[in-house]
Design an enzyme around this catalytic site. Structure first.
Site, short mmCIF file in Angstrom:
data_model
loop_
_atom_site.label_atom_id
_atom_site.label_comp_id
_atom_site.label_asym_id
_atom_site.label_seq_id
_atom_site.Cartn_x
_atom_site.Cartn_y
_atom_site.Cartn_z
N GLU A 340 0.76 -1.22 -0.01
CA GLU A 340 0.01 -0.11 0.02
C GLU A 340 0.95 1.49 -0.06
OE1 GLU A 340 -3.86 -1.50 2.44
OE2 GLU A 340 -2.06 -1.04 3.57
C1 ACM Z 1 -2.11 -5.26 4.00
O1 ACM Z 1 -3.09 -5.94 4.69
N1 ACM Z 1 -1.98 -4.24 3.94
C2 ACM Z 1 -0.95 -6.13 3.70
#
Ligand code: ACM
Length: 537
Positions: A340
């Site tokens: 992310e």
């Molecule tokens: C995640 O759940 N951001 C790896």
């Protein structure tokens, strides 16, 4: 060499048999008929052959082990756990005033039917329990099986003293996957050393061998780094919702590592980067790459932070952090995060992951990253952790990388059970207890074969939980199902059979004061242990 080990083993076994044979008064006991194959084992072993009698564990039982320091520790661990379960003292490798008439023998041998380093074989007869294993890790997995088949209640009618009847038979067993992990996010909310140890102890009972600690995120930095002290002086005193945060000193971390090692588990440290780095940039603003002045963050949004991937200071920083943590981490892996990073340009992200992978390898560790790292030009010995994007997982495998499977829809322990769940999120799915178990990791991602999969890991993110009872509500009982998916071969897994065995875990969970979610899908066995419940409904 092999012959001499065999010879030594035979001599020891002969010795034990002689001890048994020399008892002047052998009681003849009519044991009730038992069935080892209907015991409540989780994870279910590879093969169980019942012989329908019983080994009477009692005050005349002793544990012996091969003359190997690690095997001796396994013996001591078993003795300790038997004592806490049924309040019976079982001596280890010592002569006692009571002549031992029965033995539990934990035997190091190369002579096993199974190849795996964690394999064990257990032979239970009326006189002895013999656990054969090549390694102490295999022996340790074997004693977990034994712990599970020692009943809580003694039989007080067969003899004048208490006797706990262990069904006789043979078990041969080995793991389905080599990597059997759970993850705990100690960054969104901090969990104490004691909480982490409690979680490790229970995971070990179900044959997990890895705990991944998500040590850093936007809301907090949780591990002391001596060369960058502000990480914890400034970056550790916040968490989601505005609580006090916290961090592990390196001594604390070593304490966790050695507690895990006593249970033949490794710790995988994660420093999540280049995104999820607000707390680090708050402590050292020169690391920041999003152009804004970092502020304390106690919310739950993701994807707004990034390191400056083109600044030399960032790589000097990463090198110090990886060096200090690797020096106190005996396991082979270092998790660099990589998920992310929404405000990091793609080429900057790949450049960063390539450089950091080399730093990790330079400190002797194998890099693991969330599935987004698949696009970087890194060695195929790096491992991708599939959590959301199947294309990333396939790209990793095409490059020859191995995968850890943590699909959000099945393995995420922070997903709510249903719409009534008190804690958790549901962006990936609602995951009731059956859904967490009823899937096939071996074929979950189309086109990805079992040999590309190291194993599954069940992550527990902590945005919505802030204490051990809440942790347990989300983790248990689902993580027990993940234990079975990891250890037990596909052909031996079956929900209808599993759910009965799961219901029978209640006495253990209650004894451990685990505040599990009492799903109505399961017929929970009543137990004599009652504890004040905090979050059960
Ligand atoms: C995640 O759940 N951001 C790896």
């Amino acid at each position: 060499m092999r012959n001499s080990i065999l010879l030594r083993t035979l001599v020891i076994l002969l010795g034990i048999t002689t001890i048994i044979a020399c008892q002047e008064k052998r009681e003849i006991i009519n044991f009730p008929k038992t069935d080892l194959s209907t015991e409540n084992l989780i994870p279910l072993p590879l093969k169980i052959t019942p012989t329908n009698s019983a080994f009477g564990l009692d005050q005349f039982t002793a544990i012996y082990t091969s003359n190997d320091a690690e095997f001796k520790k396994v013996g001591a661990f078993l003795s300790n756990k038997i004592n806490t379960k049924i309040d019976l003292d079982v001596p280890v490798n010592t002569a006692t005033d009571k002549t031992p008439t029965k033995v539990i023998y934990i035997n190091k041998t190369e002579n096993l039917e199974l190849d795996n380093q964690e394999a064990y074989q257990m032979y239970i007869t009326q006189d002895s329990v013999i656990i054969n294993a090549k390694t102490a890790a295999g022996a340790f997995r074997g004693i977990q099986t034994l712990r599970q088949i020692i009943p809580e209640e003694s039989n007080d009618t067969l003899t004048e003293h208490k006797m706990w009847l262990v069904p006789t038979g043979k078990i041969i067993d080995q793991p389905n996957f080599e990597y059997r992990g759970a993850m705990l996010d100690v960054a969104r909310h901090f969990f104490s050393v004691g909480d982490v140890k409690k979680y490790i102890d229970i995971l070990a009972y179900y044959k997990f061998n890895a705990l991944h600690l998500h040590l850093t995120d936007d809301q907090g930095w949780r591990i002391e780094i001596k060369s960058w002290p502000k990480l914890t002086e400034i970056g550790a005193s916040s968490e989601v919702g505005g609580g006090p945060g916290g961090f592990y000193t390196q001594e604390d971390y070593k304490d966790i590592v050695s507690y895990a090692a006593e249970r033949h588990m490794i710790i995988i440290p994660e420093v999540d980067m280049p995104g999820h780095t607000n707390a680090a940039s708050l402590a050292y603003p020169q690391l920041n790459g999003n152009g804004k002045t970092p502020k304390v963050y106690t919310g739950t949004h993701v994807g707004f932070s990034t390191f400056n991937t083109r600044a030399d200071i960032v790589y000097a920083f990463v090198d110090d952090v990886v060096r200090e943590i690797s020096a106190i981490t005996p396991g082979p892996y270092f998790h660099l995060g990589g998920d992310e990073s929404h405000v990091t340009k793609k080429e900057d992200f790949n450049y960063f992951v390539e450089k950091v992978s080399k730093i990790v390898e330079g400190h002797g560790k194998i890099p693991i990253g969330w599935d987004e790292i698949a696009h970087a030009d890194i060695n195929k010995s790096a491992i991708a952790q599939f959590w959301s994007n199947e294309k990333n997982a396939k790209t990793a495998v095409e490059k020859g990388m191995k995968l850890i499977l943590s699909p959000g829809k099945k393995a995420y322990l922070d997903m709510q059970y249903d719409t009534l769940s008190k804690f958790g999120l549901h962006w990936a799915a609602y995951i009731p207890v059956d859904s967490a178990y009823v899937w096939t990791p071996e074929t979950y991602v189309e086109g990805i074969a079992k040999e590309n999969i190291l194993g599954i890991e069940a992550p527990l993110w902590s945005e919505t939980i802030s204490n051990i009872a809440e942790l347990e509500y989300l983790a248990f009982p689902r993580v027990i199902g993940h234990a079975e998916l990891n250890w037990t071969i596909k052909e031996n897994r079956n929900w209808e059979n599993y759910k009965v065995r799961l219901g029978n875990q209640a006495p253990y969970l209650d004894r451990m004061n685990v505040q599990y979610y009492p799903s109505k899908l399961i017929d929970w066995k009543k137990s004599k242990h009652t504890y004040k419940t905090i979050v059960k409904d």
